[in-house]
Write a protein that holds these residues in place. Structure first.
Motif, short mmCIF file in Angstrom:
data_model
loop_
_atom_site.label_atom_id
_atom_site.label_comp_id
_atom_site.label_asym_id
_atom_site.label_seq_id
_atom_site.Cartn_x
_atom_site.Cartn_y
_atom_site.Cartn_z
N PHE A 80 3.47 -5.32 0.43
CA PHE A 80 3.34 -3.85 0.43
C PHE A 80 2.69 -3.28 -0.81
O PHE A 80 2.42 -2.08 -0.86
CB PHE A 80 4.73 -3.21 0.61
CG PHE A 80 5.35 -3.50 1.94
CD1 PHE A 80 4.64 -3.28 3.12
CD2 PHE A 80 6.64 -4.00 2.04
CE1 PHE A 80 5.21 -3.53 4.35
CE2 PHE A 80 7.23 -4.26 3.27
CZ PHE A 80 6.50 -4.02 4.44
N ASN A 81 2.44 -4.07 -1.85
CA ASN A 81 1.88 -3.49 -3.06
C ASN A 81 0.49 -2.93 -2.83
O ASN A 81 -0.28 -3.42 -2.00
CB ASN A 81 1.85 -4.54 -4.19
CG ASN A 81 3.12 -4.49 -5.02
OD1 ASN A 81 3.95 -3.59 -4.84
ND2 ASN A 81 3.29 -5.44 -5.92
N MET A 82 0.19 -1.89 -3.60
CA MET A 82 -1.08 -1.19 -3.43
C MET A 82 -1.60 -0.77 -4.79
O MET A 82 -0.82 -0.33 -5.64
CB MET A 82 -0.81 0.06 -2.57
CG MET A 82 -2.00 0.72 -1.94
SD MET A 82 -2.90 1.81 -3.02
CE MET A 82 -1.98 3.34 -2.87
N ASN A 83 -2.89 -0.95 -5.02
CA ASN A 83 -3.51 -0.42 -6.24
C ASN A 83 -4.68 0.46 -5.83
O ASN A 83 -5.63 0.01 -5.21
CB ASN A 83 -3.98 -1.56 -7.14
CG ASN A 83 -4.50 -1.03 -8.47
OD1 ASN A 83 -5.27 -0.07 -8.51
ND2 ASN A 83 -4.06 -1.64 -9.56
N ARG A 84 -4.57 1.70 -6.20
CA ARG A 84 -5.53 2.72 -5.76
C ARG A 84 -6.96 2.40 -6.19
O ARG A 84 -7.92 2.73 -5.51
CB ARG A 84 -5.08 4.04 -6.37
CG ARG A 84 -5.80 5.22 -5.85
CD ARG A 84 -5.25 6.47 -6.53
NE ARG A 84 -6.19 7.56 -6.34
CZ ARG A 84 -6.18 8.66 -7.07
NH1 ARG A 84 -5.30 8.82 -8.02
NH2 ARG A 84 -7.07 9.61 -6.85
N PHE A 85 -7.11 1.78 -7.37
CA PHE A 85 -8.46 1.59 -7.91
C PHE A 85 -8.99 0.18 -7.72
O PHE A 85 -10.05 -0.16 -8.20
CB PHE A 85 -8.47 1.97 -9.39
CG PHE A 85 -8.08 3.40 -9.60
CD1 PHE A 85 -8.92 4.42 -9.17
CD2 PHE A 85 -6.88 3.74 -10.21
CE1 PHE A 85 -8.57 5.75 -9.34
CE2 PHE A 85 -6.52 5.05 -10.39
CZ PHE A 85 -7.36 6.07 -9.95
N GLN A 86 -8.21 -0.65 -7.07
CA GLN A 86 -8.69 -2.00 -6.78
C GLN A 86 -8.57 -2.24 -5.28
O GLN A 86 -8.11 -1.38 -4.54
CB GLN A 86 -7.88 -3.03 -7.56
CG GLN A 86 -8.12 -2.93 -9.06
CD GLN A 86 -7.16 -3.76 -9.88
OE1 GLN A 86 -6.38 -4.53 -9.33
NE2 GLN A 86 -7.20 -3.61 -11.18
N ALA A 87 -8.93 -3.44 -4.84
CA ALA A 87 -8.94 -3.70 -3.40
C ALA A 87 -7.55 -4.00 -2.85
O ALA A 87 -7.38 -4.19 -1.66
CB ALA A 87 -9.86 -4.89 -3.11
N LEU A 88 -6.56 -4.04 -3.75
CA LEU A 88 -5.22 -4.42 -3.31
C LEU A 88 -4.62 -3.35 -2.38
O LEU A 88 -4.42 -2.21 -2.79
CB LEU A 88 -4.31 -4.60 -4.53
CG LEU A 88 -2.86 -5.00 -4.24
CD1 LEU A 88 -2.80 -6.41 -3.65
CD2 LEU A 88 -2.01 -4.92 -5.50
#
Ligand SMILES: [Zn+2]
Length: 300
Positions: free
Chosen positions: A218-226
């Motif tokens: 579920f992790n998310m990084n707004r500025f990367q592709a994650l």
């Protein structure tokens, strides 16, 4: 500590003694999967929640107020929801808490203890313990232990390292601290005794795996592709299969979750349905990590 004379050599030039020594520093020793679990149960379930909260931002020196508000959600919304579900289901669990989280939210920790759950060590500020100088790592683990003890009145007996990794010194520090168990390594599905340089240490490992961790899905990084790539229903399916096979094997099902990850309206059903599924089977023992470790330690 590693003392590799040839550590600057390329690995393909290492003599056999070198790679053997490196591998043998910390190793799975004897299996501690018991013939039976307490009450004649055929399977043990240990649920853990890593209450990282704001330390996810602080550990890297981050200044994002938005990300710290995400951490606060973990304490403000996630933990109460989790505690309510555990209370309703009459299930004990273990919360691994960085000392800085505990200092930010001391009432949360006292509430966790008051409800019969366990609190374990999870570093000072979620520092990457595996890259720290030995003296810093030792001082932070000791200070974290004192801090949790001051807040909750109970000295922790287990550690989950913040990086899910060991420095060359971590195991020695755990031994100095007299810990009962670690829950950061991955050499088995079921509990085992940790060996150091080929010698049994008496420390119980309750193994983790990224498969049994909510954050990786579920992790998310707004500025990367994650981005989250697995549907919540699929995460439930993976967790359920891990449990079903542990039940078949007579082993341990250990699940790592995070209040700021699982604690959302659209995700709590994963834990709810999983608990319903597990409680529908006969002979499932729900226990804190401490109690699982105490039970299997009798095999040593
Ligand atoms: Zn953590």
């Amino acid at each position: 500590m590693t003392n590799d004379a040839a550590s600057n050599e390329e690995p393909w030039r290492w003599p056999e003694a070198q790679w053997r020594r490196r591998v043998n520093q910390v190793r799975a020793g004897r299996s501690l999967r018991p013939a039976s679990w307490p009450g004649g149960a055929r399977c043990a379930v240990a649920l853990s929640f890593d209450s990282d909260h704001d330390t996810n931002e602080l550990r890297d020196g981050g200044r994002s107020i938005g990300r710290m508000s995400w951490g606060q959600y973990g304490s403000r919304v996630g933990v109460p929801r989790i505690l309510q579900l555990l209370r309703r289901s009459r299930i004990p669990a273990t919360f691994f808490v960085p000392a800085v989280s505990a200092l930010l939210y001391p009432d949360e920790q006292r509430g966790v203890i008051a409800e019969g759950h366990e609190i374990g060590l999870h570093g000072w500020i979620h520092e990457l313990n595996s890259i720290l100088p030995e003296s810093d790592e030792r001082e932070l683990h000791l200070r974290a232990s004192d801090t949790l003890t001051e807040i909750t009145g109970i000295r922790p007996v287990g550690m989950r390292t913040p990086s899910w990794d060991f420095s060359p010194a971590t195991l020695s520090i755990q031994r100095e601290m007299g810990l009962l168990y670690d829950s950061s390594l991955m050499a088995d599905d079921d509990p085992y005794e940790i060996n150091q340089d080929g010698v049994p240490t008496g420390i119980v490992e309750l193994p983790v795996e990224w498969i049994r961790d909510d954050a990786v899905y579920f992790n998310m990084n707004r500025f990367q592709a994650l981005r989250p790539y697995t549907a919540p229903t699929s995460v439930l399916d993976i967790f359920r299969r891990e449990f079903d096979q542990a039940y078949q094997d007579g082993g341990l099902f250990l699940l790592t979750m995070h209040p700021h990850v699982i604690g959302y309206r659209s995700r709590m059903f994963i834990l709810e349905e999983l608990i319903r599924h597990m409680q529908a089977q006969t002979g499932v023992w729900f226990a804190t990590h401490r109690d699982v470790a105490l039970h299997v330690k009798a095999l040593i």
